[in-house]
Design a protein around this motif. Structure first.
Motif, PDB file in Angstrom:
ATOM      1  N   LEU A  10       0.647  -1.228   0.135  1.00 30.19           N
ATOM      2  CA  LEU A  10      -0.013   0.159  -0.182  1.00 30.19           C
ATOM      3  C   LEU A  10       0.798   1.241  -0.009  1.00 30.19           C
ATOM      4  O   LEU A  10       0.579   2.257  -0.600  1.00 30.19           O
ATOM      5  CB  LEU A  10      -1.000  -0.260   1.066  1.00 30.19           C
ATOM      6  N   TRP A  11       1.926   1.393   0.900  1.00 27.99           N
ATOM      7  CA  TRP A  11       2.963   2.406   0.727  1.00 27.99           C
ATOM      8  C   TRP A  11       4.363   1.769   0.645  1.00 27.99           C
ATOM      9  O   TRP A  11       4.559   0.512   0.902  1.00 27.99           O
ATOM     10  CB  TRP A  11       2.769   3.355   1.966  1.00 27.99           C
ATOM     11  N   VAL A  15      10.383   3.876   2.149  1.00 29.05           N
ATOM     12  CA  VAL A  15      10.649   5.258   2.527  1.00 29.05           C
ATOM     13  C   VAL A  15       9.676   5.573   3.985  1.00 29.05           C
ATOM     14  O   VAL A  15      10.333   6.321   4.813  1.00 29.05           O
ATOM     15  CB  VAL A  15       9.749   5.867   1.600  1.00 29.05           C
ATOM     16  N   THR A  16       8.686   5.031   4.368  1.00 28.90           N
ATOM     17  CA  THR A  16       7.824   5.438   5.465  1.00 28.90           C
ATOM     18  C   THR A  16       7.732   4.037   6.202  1.00 28.90           C
ATOM     19  O   THR A  16       6.560   3.212   5.681  1.00 28.90           O
ATOM     20  CB  THR A  16       6.629   6.184   5.170  1.00 28.90           C
ATOM     21  N   SER A  22      -5.585   5.344  12.858  1.00 32.09           N
ATOM     22  CA  SER A  22      -6.170   6.766  13.354  1.00 32.09           C
ATOM     23  C   SER A  22      -7.555   6.611  13.731  1.00 32.09           C
ATOM     24  O   SER A  22      -7.852   7.453  14.684  1.00 32.09           O
ATOM     25  CB  SER A  22      -5.997   7.663  12.262  1.00 32.09           C
ATOM     26  N   GLU A  40      -9.836   3.784  10.038  1.00 32.04           N
ATOM     27  CA  GLU A  40      -9.184   4.431   9.258  1.00 32.04           C
ATOM     28  C   GLU A  40      -7.602   4.511   9.622  1.00 32.04           C
ATOM     29  O   GLU A  40      -7.455   4.381  10.560  1.00 32.04           O
ATOM     30  CB  GLU A  40      -9.664   5.950   9.344  1.00 32.04           C
ATOM     31  N   MET A  42      -3.504   6.133   8.968  1.00 32.26           N
ATOM     32  CA  MET A  42      -3.019   7.160   8.461  1.00 32.26           C
ATOM     33  C   MET A  42      -1.240   6.949   8.039  1.00 32.26           C
ATOM     34  O   MET A  42      -0.759   6.135   8.966  1.00 32.26           O
ATOM     35  CB  MET A  42      -2.983   8.454   9.317  1.00 32.26           C
ATOM     36  N   GLU A  44       2.092   9.095   7.444  1.00 27.85           N
ATOM     37  CA  GLU A  44       2.289  10.565   6.775  1.00 27.85           C
ATOM     38  C   GLU A  44       0.953  11.338   6.569  1.00 27.85           C
ATOM     39  O   GLU A  44       0.063  11.348   7.668  1.00 27.85           O
ATOM     40  CB  GLU A  44       3.044  10.866   5.975  1.00 27.85           C
ATOM     41  N   LYS A  45       0.712  12.215   5.557  1.00 31.66           N
ATOM     42  CA  LYS A  45      -0.276  12.788   5.365  1.00 31.66           C
ATOM     43  C   LYS A  45      -1.479  12.164   4.517  1.00 31.66           C
ATOM     44  O   LYS A  45      -2.259  12.872   4.155  1.00 31.66           O
ATOM     45  CB  LYS A  45       0.206  14.072   4.647  1.00 31.66           C
ATOM     46  N   SER A  46      -1.336  10.794   4.620  1.00 31.45           N
ATOM     47  CA  SER A  46      -2.346  10.202   3.662  1.00 31.45           C
ATOM     48  C   SER A  46      -3.330   9.113   4.539  1.00 31.45           C
ATOM     49  O   SER A  46      -2.751   8.759   5.430  1.00 31.45           O
ATOM     50  CB  SER A  46      -1.591   8.991   2.662  1.00 31.45           C
ATOM     51  N   THR A  47      -4.669   9.223   4.263  1.00 32.10           N
ATOM     52  CA  THR A  47      -5.639   8.293   5.015  1.00 32.10           C
ATOM     53  C   THR A  47      -6.116   7.411   4.137  1.00 32.10           C
ATOM     54  O   THR A  47      -6.393   7.645   3.111  1.00 32.10           O
ATOM     55  CB  THR A  47      -6.702   9.524   5.529  1.00 32.10           C
ATOM     56  N   PHE A  48      -6.450   6.445   4.673  1.00 31.06           N
ATOM     57  CA  PHE A  48      -7.037   5.254   4.013  1.00 31.06           C
ATOM     58  C   PHE A  48      -8.195   4.534   4.607  1.00 31.06           C
ATOM     59  O   PHE A  48      -7.941   4.321   5.938  1.00 31.06           O
ATOM     60  CB  PHE A  48      -5.980   4.106   3.827  1.00 31.06           C
ATOM     61  N   ASP A  49      -9.514   4.333   3.998  1.00 28.38           N
ATOM     62  CA  ASP A  49     -10.369   3.760   4.486  1.00 28.38           C
ATOM     63  C   ASP A  49     -10.092   2.245   4.519  1.00 28.38           C
ATOM     64  O   ASP A  49      -9.834   1.867   3.443  1.00 28.38           O
ATOM     65  CB  ASP A  49     -11.697   4.025   3.719  1.00 28.38           C
ATOM     66  N   ASP A  65      -4.316   4.550  17.235  1.00 28.25           N
ATOM     67  CA  ASP A  65      -2.869   4.876  17.564  1.00 28.25           C
ATOM     68  C   ASP A  65      -1.599   4.036  17.664  1.00 28.25           C
ATOM     69  O   ASP A  65      -0.682   4.250  17.640  1.00 28.25           O
ATOM     70  CB  ASP A  65      -2.920   5.857  18.895  1.00 28.25           C
TER      71      ASP A  65
END
Lengths: 80, 249
Positions: A10-11, A15-16, A22, A40, A42, A44-49, A65
């Protein structure tokens, strides 16, 4: 029991390395339907359902968290 | 699928001026009143009156409600968005972009960010401005895909993956500062975080605008026309517009 899995790839974990859960939108033990957005995440600044993979009772294994990685299992749906 | 291939796939375009940022986010994040069906790659370009777009993490801060009320009283109402790291100020001097693509087309987080970053950088280049990518820690909402000119943040990106109809859709948003006061933007951000001492201050010197970087005043409408020309394909696609941006379509 159908696992709720964060999709591999997914990512770019190189890198991350990590994301977080979240939000959970249903309580542990709630009845959910396939396709319901149950959580949901998160990165970085990306959110995924994250959707329920099947109908049944939600079991949450990683709390809000909590840290996740691609491929992490954050819960399951017990079809009963 | 390479970002370049995605970037070459035509996007339908919708341009809209919303009455509020909250309404805009309903359109951007939830496809409310979208003129395009699920699965159709599209670019939404929008503006709203002044507002602060709060990220999910902001909403969980202990003094969020009080900060939101104080911001609203100062003329910067707070709207909650679904992505992003921290507060992002928007105004009639900024342009908000959102590219939505079905994930089934091969989109990844990286290719979606790359497509938007290339679009913003190409927009800047049309005005003779060269942007570079990387976090701007002293500006608002720093992130890996910040686009800066001479060390001043001029655009920031964020992304949401959610379902639009039957299609899981990647929505990549960008906020581009066209013609606005960096001091007023920084003041709005710092006012929101005033009672949250753990938040680093936003410096006006870390914020840039296209007008300043281009060496002449650039109006949002001009930037909008350039954007639309960049995404237009050889085969004209549908463009929907309303309000002062253009003819209703």
């Amino acid at each position: 029991m159908a696992d709720i899995v964060i999709p591999e790839g997914l990512w770019d974990a190189g890198v991350t390395p990590e994301g977080v859960v979240s939000n959970w939108f249903y309580a542990d033990g709630a009845t959910v339907s396939k396709g319901d957005v149950v959580a949901e995440i998160m990165v970085e600044k990306s959110t995924f359902d994250i959707e329920a993979p099947t109908d049944g009772v939600l079991r949450r294994t990683i709390a809000k968290d909590g840290v996740i990685r691609p491929g992490s299992v954050i819960g399951a749906v017990d079809a009963g | 699928m390479p970002a370049e291939a995605l970037a070459g796939t035509p996007l339908d375009i919708e341009v809209k001026r919303f009455r509020s940022a909250a309404d805009a986010l309903q359109g951007q994040d939830y496809f409310r009143a979208s003129p395009f069906p699920p699965g159709r790659p599209a670019l939404l370009i929008w503006q709203s009156p002044r507002a602060l777009l709060a990220a999910p993490g902001d909403a969980r801060l202990p003094r969020f409600e009080a900060a939101a009320q104080a911001s609203a009283a100062a003329g910067w109402p707070v709207a909650l968005r679904r992505a992003g790291g921290r507060i992002c100020p928007v105004s009639p001097g900024t342009l908000q972009l959102a590219i939505s693509r079905p994930v089934s087309s091969g989109v990844t987080i990286g290719t979606a960010y790359e497509e938007m970053a290339v679009l913003v950088e190409t927009l800047l280049a049309r005005f003779g401005v060269r942007g570079g990518r990387g976090p701007c820690p002293e500006a608002f909402c720093p992130g890996r895909y910040d686009i800066a000119v001479a060390g001043r943040k001029i655009a920031g990106l964020a992304q949401i993956w959610r379902r639009h109809g039957d299609e899981m859709t990647a929505i990549t948003g960008a906020s581009v500062i066209i013609d606005e006061s960096p001091l007023e933007l920084a003041d709005a951000v710092n006012r929101f975080y005033r009672d949250m001492p753990d938040m680093p201050p936003c410096r006006a010197e870390a914020i840039g605008t296209l007008s300043v970087m281009a060496g002449r005043q650039v109006q949002a409408e001009e930037a909008l026309e350039v954007l639309c020309s960049l995404v237009a394909s050889s085969v004209p696609r549908r463009r929907a517009s309303s309000d002062q941006f253009g003819r209703a379509g």
